[in-house]
Write a protein that holds these residues in place. Structure first.
Motif, PDB file in Angstrom:
ATOM      1  N   GLU A   1       7.675  15.178 -43.556  1.00 41.27           N
ATOM      2  CA  GLU A   1       6.388  14.565 -43.848  1.00 41.27           C
ATOM      3  C   GLU A   1       5.961  14.692 -45.287  1.00 41.27           C
ATOM      4  O   GLU A   1       5.489  13.750 -46.049  1.00 41.27           O
ATOM      5  CB  GLU A   1       5.575  15.083 -42.704  1.00 41.27           C
ATOM      6  N   VAL A   2       6.117  16.141 -45.902  1.00 42.97           N
ATOM      7  CA  VAL A   2       5.808  16.277 -47.311  1.00 42.97           C
ATOM      8  C   VAL A   2       6.487  15.420 -48.294  1.00 42.97           C
ATOM      9  O   VAL A   2       5.928  14.934 -49.209  1.00 42.97           O
ATOM     10  CB  VAL A   2       5.855  17.584 -47.592  1.00 42.97           C
ATOM     11  N   GLU A   3       7.782  15.212 -47.890  1.00 42.41           N
ATOM     12  CA  GLU A   3       8.606  14.498 -48.761  1.00 42.41           C
ATOM     13  C   GLU A   3       8.239  12.965 -48.766  1.00 42.41           C
ATOM     14  O   GLU A   3       8.085  12.288 -49.873  1.00 42.41           O
ATOM     15  CB  GLU A   3      10.191  14.793 -48.358  1.00 42.41           C
ATOM     16  N   LYS A   4       7.965  12.519 -47.835  1.00 38.93           N
ATOM     17  CA  LYS A   4       7.784  11.221 -47.455  1.00 38.93           C
ATOM     18  C   LYS A   4       6.251  10.923 -48.306  1.00 38.93           C
ATOM     19  O   LYS A   4       6.185   9.915 -49.042  1.00 38.93           O
ATOM     20  CB  LYS A   4       7.439  10.518 -46.077  1.00 38.93           C
ATOM     21  N   ARG A   5       5.135  11.734 -48.291  1.00 38.51           N
ATOM     22  CA  ARG A   5       4.016  11.673 -48.909  1.00 38.51           C
ATOM     23  C   ARG A   5       4.081  11.869 -50.534  1.00 38.51           C
ATOM     24  O   ARG A   5       3.738  10.928 -51.109  1.00 38.51           O
ATOM     25  CB  ARG A   5       3.096  12.830 -48.429  1.00 38.51           C
ATOM     26  N   LEU A   6       5.055  12.684 -50.909  1.00 39.60           N
ATOM     27  CA  LEU A   6       5.175  12.830 -52.067  1.00 39.60           C
ATOM     28  C   LEU A   6       5.826  11.840 -53.003  1.00 39.60           C
ATOM     29  O   LEU A   6       5.575  11.223 -54.006  1.00 39.60           O
ATOM     30  CB  LEU A   6       5.857  14.058 -52.461  1.00 39.60           C
TER      31      LEU A   6
ATOM     32  N   GLY B   1      14.094  15.649 -45.325  1.00 41.54           N
ATOM     33  CA  GLY B   1      13.498  17.048 -44.777  1.00 41.54           C
ATOM     34  C   GLY B   1      14.154  18.055 -45.327  1.00 41.54           C
ATOM     35  O   GLY B   1      13.742  19.251 -44.807  1.00 41.54           O
ATOM     36  N   LYS B   2      15.122  18.026 -46.386  1.00 38.74           N
ATOM     37  CA  LYS B   2      15.687  19.246 -46.724  1.00 38.74           C
ATOM     38  C   LYS B   2      14.945  19.460 -48.296  1.00 38.74           C
ATOM     39  O   LYS B   2      14.944  18.781 -49.179  1.00 38.74           O
ATOM     40  CB  LYS B   2      17.166  18.983 -47.055  1.00 38.74           C
ATOM     41  N   VAL B   3      14.415  20.748 -48.460  1.00 39.19           N
ATOM     42  CA  VAL B   3      13.697  21.144 -49.454  1.00 39.19           C
ATOM     43  C   VAL B   3      14.787  21.717 -50.624  1.00 39.19           C
ATOM     44  O   VAL B   3      15.328  22.725 -50.756  1.00 39.19           O
ATOM     45  CB  VAL B   3      12.742  22.279 -49.296  1.00 39.19           C
TER      46      VAL B   3
ATOM     47  N   LEU C   1      16.285  21.371 -54.751  1.00 37.75           N
ATOM     48  CA  LEU C   1      15.672  21.873 -56.057  1.00 37.75           C
ATOM     49  C   LEU C   1      15.039  20.843 -56.570  1.00 37.75           C
ATOM     50  O   LEU C   1      13.990  20.952 -57.323  1.00 37.75           O
ATOM     51  CB  LEU C   1      16.763  22.171 -57.152  1.00 37.75           C
ATOM     52  N   ARG C   2      15.294  19.322 -56.196  1.00 37.75           N
ATOM     53  CA  ARG C   2      14.291  18.289 -56.886  1.00 37.75           C
ATOM     54  C   ARG C   2      13.243  18.169 -55.961  1.00 37.75           C
ATOM     55  O   ARG C   2      12.120  17.952 -56.609  1.00 37.75           O
ATOM     56  CB  ARG C   2      15.282  16.899 -56.327  1.00 37.75           C
ATOM     57  N   THR C   3      13.414  18.638 -54.676  1.00 37.12           N
ATOM     58  CA  THR C   3      11.982  18.799 -53.980  1.00 37.12           C
ATOM     59  C   THR C   3      10.994  19.633 -54.325  1.00 37.12           C
ATOM     60  O   THR C   3       9.933  19.631 -54.683  1.00 37.12           O
ATOM     61  CB  THR C   3      12.162  19.102 -52.280  1.00 37.12           C
ATOM     62  N   LYS C   4      11.556  20.734 -55.052  1.00 34.58           N
ATOM     63  CA  LYS C   4      10.805  21.871 -55.412  1.00 34.58           C
ATOM     64  C   LYS C   4      10.059  21.242 -56.972  1.00 34.58           C
ATOM     65  O   LYS C   4       9.243  22.013 -57.067  1.00 34.58           O
ATOM     66  CB  LYS C   4      11.530  23.033 -55.680  1.00 34.58           C
ATOM     67  N   GLN C   5      11.004  20.518 -57.596  1.00 36.76           N
ATOM     68  CA  GLN C   5      10.345  20.189 -58.821  1.00 36.76           C
ATOM     69  C   GLN C   5       8.875  19.226 -58.412  1.00 36.76           C
ATOM     70  O   GLN C   5       8.035  19.413 -59.102  1.00 36.76           O
ATOM     71  CB  GLN C   5      11.335  19.241 -59.579  1.00 36.76           C
ATOM     72  N   ALA C   6       9.175  18.282 -57.504  1.00 42.04           N
ATOM     73  CA  ALA C   6       8.149  17.474 -57.216  1.00 42.04           C
ATOM     74  C   ALA C   6       6.994  18.362 -56.609  1.00 42.04           C
ATOM     75  O   ALA C   6       5.810  17.989 -56.771  1.00 42.04           O
ATOM     76  CB  ALA C   6       8.400  16.526 -55.834  1.00 42.04           C
ATOM     77  N   LEU C   7       7.177  19.608 -55.793  1.00 43.84           N
ATOM     78  CA  LEU C   7       6.308  20.307 -55.519  1.00 43.84           C
ATOM     79  C   LEU C   7       5.323  21.006 -56.443  1.00 43.84           C
ATOM     80  O   LEU C   7       4.089  21.198 -56.435  1.00 43.84           O
ATOM     81  CB  LEU C   7       6.844  21.467 -54.436  1.00 43.84           C
ATOM     82  N   CYS C   8       6.338  21.639 -57.222  1.00 49.87           N
ATOM     83  CA  CYS C   8       5.564  22.060 -58.633  1.00 49.87           C
ATOM     84  C   CYS C   8       4.535  21.238 -59.465  1.00 49.87           C
ATOM     85  O   CYS C   8       3.568  21.623 -59.748  1.00 49.87           O
ATOM     86  CB  CYS C   8       6.645  22.588 -59.546  1.00 49.87           C
ATOM     87  N   ALA C   9       5.097  19.798 -59.346  1.00 45.10           N
ATOM     88  CA  ALA C   9       4.324  19.077 -60.177  1.00 45.10           C
ATOM     89  C   ALA C   9       2.920  18.654 -59.311  1.00 45.10           C
ATOM     90  O   ALA C   9       1.920  18.832 -59.738  1.00 45.10           O
ATOM     91  CB  ALA C   9       4.926  17.727 -60.465  1.00 45.10           C
ATOM     92  N   TRP C  10       3.265  18.785 -58.125  1.00 43.39           N
ATOM     93  CA  TRP C  10       1.951  18.600 -57.180  1.00 43.39           C
ATOM     94  C   TRP C  10       0.841  19.852 -57.323  1.00 43.39           C
ATOM     95  O   TRP C  10      -0.495  19.483 -57.244  1.00 43.39           O
ATOM     96  CB  TRP C  10       2.405  18.508 -55.635  1.00 43.39           C
ATOM     97  N   ARG C  11       1.580  20.799 -57.388  1.00 45.42           N
ATOM     98  CA  ARG C  11       0.669  22.113 -57.496  1.00 45.42           C
ATOM     99  C   ARG C  11      -0.164  21.860 -58.836  1.00 45.42           C
ATOM    100  O   ARG C  11      -1.207  22.241 -58.834  1.00 45.42           O
ATOM    101  CB  ARG C  11       1.447  23.290 -57.361  1.00 45.42           C
ATOM    102  N   GLU C  12       0.579  21.664 -59.835  1.00 41.17           N
ATOM    103  CA  GLU C  12      -0.223  21.290 -61.096  1.00 41.17           C
ATOM    104  C   GLU C  12      -1.183  20.462 -61.206  1.00 41.17           C
ATOM    105  O   GLU C  12      -2.416  20.831 -61.501  1.00 41.17           O
ATOM    106  CB  GLU C  12       0.963  21.265 -62.146  1.00 41.17           C
ATOM    107  N   THR C  13      -0.840  19.471 -60.566  1.00 43.69           N
ATOM    108  CA  THR C  13      -2.050  18.094 -60.762  1.00 43.69           C
ATOM    109  C   THR C  13      -3.085  18.307 -59.730  1.00 43.69           C
ATOM    110  O   THR C  13      -3.974  17.662 -59.818  1.00 43.69           O
ATOM    111  CB  THR C  13      -1.081  16.829 -60.318  1.00 43.69           C
TER     112      THR C  13
END
Length: 260
Positions: free
Chosen positions: A77-82, A94-96, A98-110
Motif C-alpha cells: 500500500e505504501v509503494e502504491k501511494r508513493l 510489496g517488497k521493500v 533498495l529502490r523503495t528505500k530511495q523513495a522512502l528517503c525522499a518522502w521523509r525529506e520532503t
C-alpha cells in the motif's frame, strides 16, 4: 328350690352389655398420615455425581456468516501511494527493495522527517497512508540533488515536477556539496573530455570552477546505481534527463548536499 336353667340356654343368650365380637387391636383403616406403600431405600435411577444429565452444546449450530479481515500488506500500500505521487519505487510488489528505500528517503525529506535510507517503519506507514496529497516544496525553483537518498528533485513553481533516481560520485570521486547555477548545456551525446569511452547525454553543467561536473544521462540506465558510482558527475535516468534538460534554463539553481 329354684328351677335349674335348661342346658344350652345360657349359650344362646348373651348378656346385653357384651359386644357381639371381640375388639381388635388393629384398626380396620390405615390413617391418612401413613403411606399406603412402604418407601423404597433404593432410588429408581442412580445419578453420577459431577456429571450433567445432558451434554452442553459448545459448538455453534451454524457457521459464522462473516469472514475474518484479510491481512493488509502495508509495504504494498505504501509503494502504491508513493508511486502515484511521483516517488519512484521500482516494481510495485510489496517488497521493500533498495529502490523503495530511495523513495522512502525522499518522502521523509520532503515531509520534514529525519532523512535516511532505512527500512519501512510504522511511522512511515502512517505518514504515507494518512497523507492527503504530496507535499509542496519549501525551496525556490531549481534542481536539488540529495546524496543521502541518491535522488534529484526538480522544483518548478512551488511543486515537485519530478523526483528521479541519480547516482553521484563514487568513493575517491565524490561529487562536491555545492550550490551553483547552470552555465552550459550540451544536447545529445558526447564523449567525456576526462574519461575515454564515457558518453554523456543531455549534459547540464553548473559549476564554472569545476567545468567537468554535470548532470547527464549515461550510455545505459543500468549505470544509474542505487549507490554512488560515477566519476563526480551526477548520472540521471533517460528519458528523465532529456525532459529536465529541455525545461532547465541557463542560470537555474543547482544544489548538491547530503552524505551517502
Amino acid at each position: 328350690m329354684a328351677a335349674e336353667e335348661p342346658a344350652g340356654a345360657g349359650a344362646s343368650a348373651k348378656p346385653s352389655g357384651t359386644p357381639t365380637s371381640a375388639p381388635s387391636d388393629t384398626p380396620t383403616t390405615v390413617p391418612s398420615s401413613t403411606p399406603t406403600t412402604a418407601p423404597s431405600e433404593t432410588p429408581t435411577s442412580t445419578p453420577t455425581p459431577g456429571t450433567p444429565t445432558a451434554q452442553p452444546t459448545t459448538t455453534p449450530t451454524a457457521k459464522p456468516t462473516t469472514k475474518p479481515p484479510a491481512k493488509v500488506n502495508y509495504a504494498l500500500e505504501v509503494e502504491k501511494r508513493l508511486d502515484a505521487w511521483g516517488y519512484p519505487v521500482g516494481t510495485v510488489d510489496g517488497k521493500v527493495t533498495l529502490r523503495t528505500k530511495q523513495a522512502l528517503c525522499a518522502w521523509r525529506e520532503t515531509n520534514g522527517l529525519p532523512i535516511s535510507r532505512g527500512r519501512l517503519t510504522t511511522g512511515d506507514v502512517r505518514s504515507v497512508l494518512l497523507a492527503k496529497n504530496r507535499p509542496a516544496p519549501n525551496k525556490p525553483n531549481g534542481l536539488y540533488v540529495n546524496k543521502t537518498c541518491q535522488m534529484l528533485y526538480q522544483v518548478v513553481n512551488n511543486t515537485y515536477r519530478r523526483i528521479v533516481w541519480v547516482s553521484t560520485g563514487a568513493a575517491g570521486y565524490d561529487t562536491p556539496n555545492r550550490t551553483g547555477k547552470v552555465w552550459r548545456k550540451w544536447a545529445g551525446a558526447h564523449e567525456s573530455s576526462l574519461y575515454d569511452d564515457a558518453y554523456m547525454y543531455d549534459s547540464i553543467y553548473f559549476l564554472k570552477d569545476r567545468p567537468g561536473i554535470a548532470l547527464h544521462g549515461s550510455r545505459a540506465n543500468s549505470l544509474v546505481k542505487t549507490y554512488p558510482a560515477s566519476h563526480r558527475c551526477i548520472r540521471v535516468m533517460r528519458p528523465q534527463i532529456h525532459e529536465i534538460f529541455q525545461e532547465t534554463k541557463i542560470g537555474t539553481r543547482v544544489s548538491v548536499y547530503g552524505k551517502y
